[in-house]
Design an enzyme around this catalytic site. Structure first.
Site, short mmCIF file in Angstrom:
data_model
loop_
_atom_site.label_atom_id
_atom_site.label_comp_id
_atom_site.label_asym_id
_atom_site.label_seq_id
_atom_site.Cartn_x
_atom_site.Cartn_y
_atom_site.Cartn_z
N HIS A 61 -0.47 10.68 -2.37
CA HIS A 61 -1.76 10.20 -1.88
C HIS A 61 -2.75 11.31 -1.56
CE1 HIS A 61 -4.69 8.81 1.13
NE2 HIS A 61 -4.70 7.70 0.41
N GLU A 81 1.13 -0.65 -5.09
CA GLU A 81 0.01 0.28 -5.24
C GLU A 81 0.49 1.69 -4.99
OE1 GLU A 81 -3.32 2.80 -3.63
OE2 GLU A 81 -1.54 2.08 -2.57
N HIS A 133 0.83 -1.20 0.00
CA HIS A 133 0.00 0.00 0.00
C HIS A 133 0.87 1.26 0.00
CE1 HIS A 133 -3.21 2.55 2.23
NE2 HIS A 133 -3.58 2.44 0.97
N ASP A 160 -0.54 6.16 -5.76
CA ASP A 160 -1.66 7.09 -5.87
C ASP A 160 -1.34 8.21 -6.85
OD1 ASP A 160 -3.29 5.98 -3.49
OD2 ASP A 160 -1.30 6.33 -2.64
#
Length: 313
Positions: free
Chosen positions: A102, A87, A59, A89
């Site tokens: 993010h 992952e 994440h 953003d």
């Protein structure tokens, strides 16, 4: 001249705020993700699932002390220990540049202030990233284009497109940088998923699917199941009914252990829930405790062997 050197030069030219080319100092993955020609991320995940192997999704890139969220240095550090799916953003600056960050504001993760969407890339490029403990690092906010170039032959990516970013622009960037094989574009609404699907017929889609109606709507709209990896949400416990529905459609499933399950694991020290989730047929577990999950899954699977086999031409 080797590709890694060329890539380093390209990153240095495109990002003048950096003191030196990134890839000159970054570690290489323990096992590189070089996706075979003609394959995309869901193909790899189906192969792993059929080998009873579950990947961990790091994440926000696998952040930790000294390694801020979404920094290229963090991604490289994460993959140097073992194969995970990464992952990250995506945000958009005032001058239309796609960056990897993010929050919609800069205060928590950088030395800057203000909304990302209201600042020019030149302003953001001068900032430093801050890790979760508040330590200022030498790392900078990367461009999406830089991450896509760095990840080629190295990483599988999930690109979490934030709500203020046109999903078509992210799909276009994936195609422009020849990143279709190793990138999946994330969307949470049916509208965004259909827009992403229409923007390019080859790009892999990571779509939230938690009921049969959403699945049927996607298929009815002409979205091929073979290009989908399904996000089954973040829950305090496994959701086997959702996983079984998606397995029936031969769609690899990701599940979020974030927050609820991760917190319980941290509080109790019992990480067996990650194996329970994997035993349910989940292809990907998204977690902030990526190495705890990875090491736990090592008791049920040989991740390296399966990963190597599923990336073979």
């Amino acid at each position: 001249m080797k590709w890694s050197v060329l890539a380093a030069m390209a990153l240095f030219i495109s990002y003048p705020a950096l003191a030196q080319p990134l890839t000159a100092v970054l570690p290489e993955p323990l096992l590189a993700a070089d996706v075979p020609a003609g394959k995309i991320v869901p193909d790899v995940l189906r192969c792993l699932r059929d080998r009873n192997t579950t990947l961990v999704s790091a994440h926000r890139g696998g952040w930790g002390p000294g390694y801020p969220e979404n920094a290229i240095e963090t991604l490289a550090h994460t993959l140097s220990r073992g194969p995970l799916i990464i992952e990250i953003d995506i945000r958009r600056t005032a001058d239309g540049v796609l960056v990897v960050l993010h929050d919609d504001t800069l205060e928590r993760t950088t030395t800057g202030t203000g909304a990302v969407s209201e600042l020019m890339m030149e302003e953001i490029s001068n900032l430093q990233l801050v890790d979760a403990e508040g330590t200022v690092t030498d790392f900078r906010v990367p461009l999406l284009s830089e991450v896509l170039e760095w990840a080629r032959g190295r990483a599988l990516l999930q690109l979490d497109v934030k709500s203020s970013v046109p999903v078509e622009e992210v799909v276009a960037a994936v195609a422009e940088h020849d990143a279709i094989g190793y990138s999946a574009v994330v969307s949470y609404t049916l509208e965004d998923a259909l827009r992403a699907a229409a923007a390019n017929p080859r790009v892999a889609l990571s779509i939230e699917i938690t009921d049969r109606e959403r699945l049927e709507a996607l298929i009815a709209a002409g979205v091929a199941p073979g290009r989908i990896m399904a996000w089954s949400g973040v829950h305090p416990a496994p959701v086997p009914d959702i996983w079984a529905m998606l397995r029936e459609a031969d769609i690899p499933v990701a599940f979020g252990a974030l927050w609820y399950i991760d917190t319980a694991v941290s509080d109790t020290g019992d990480a067996s829930i990650y194996s329970e989730i994997a035993d349910g047929g989940v292809a990907v577990i998204a977690t902030d405790l990526h190495w705890t999950a990875y090491d736990t899954l090592a008791t049920r699977q040989d991740t390296l062997a399966a990963y190597r086999a599923c990336l073979s031409p």
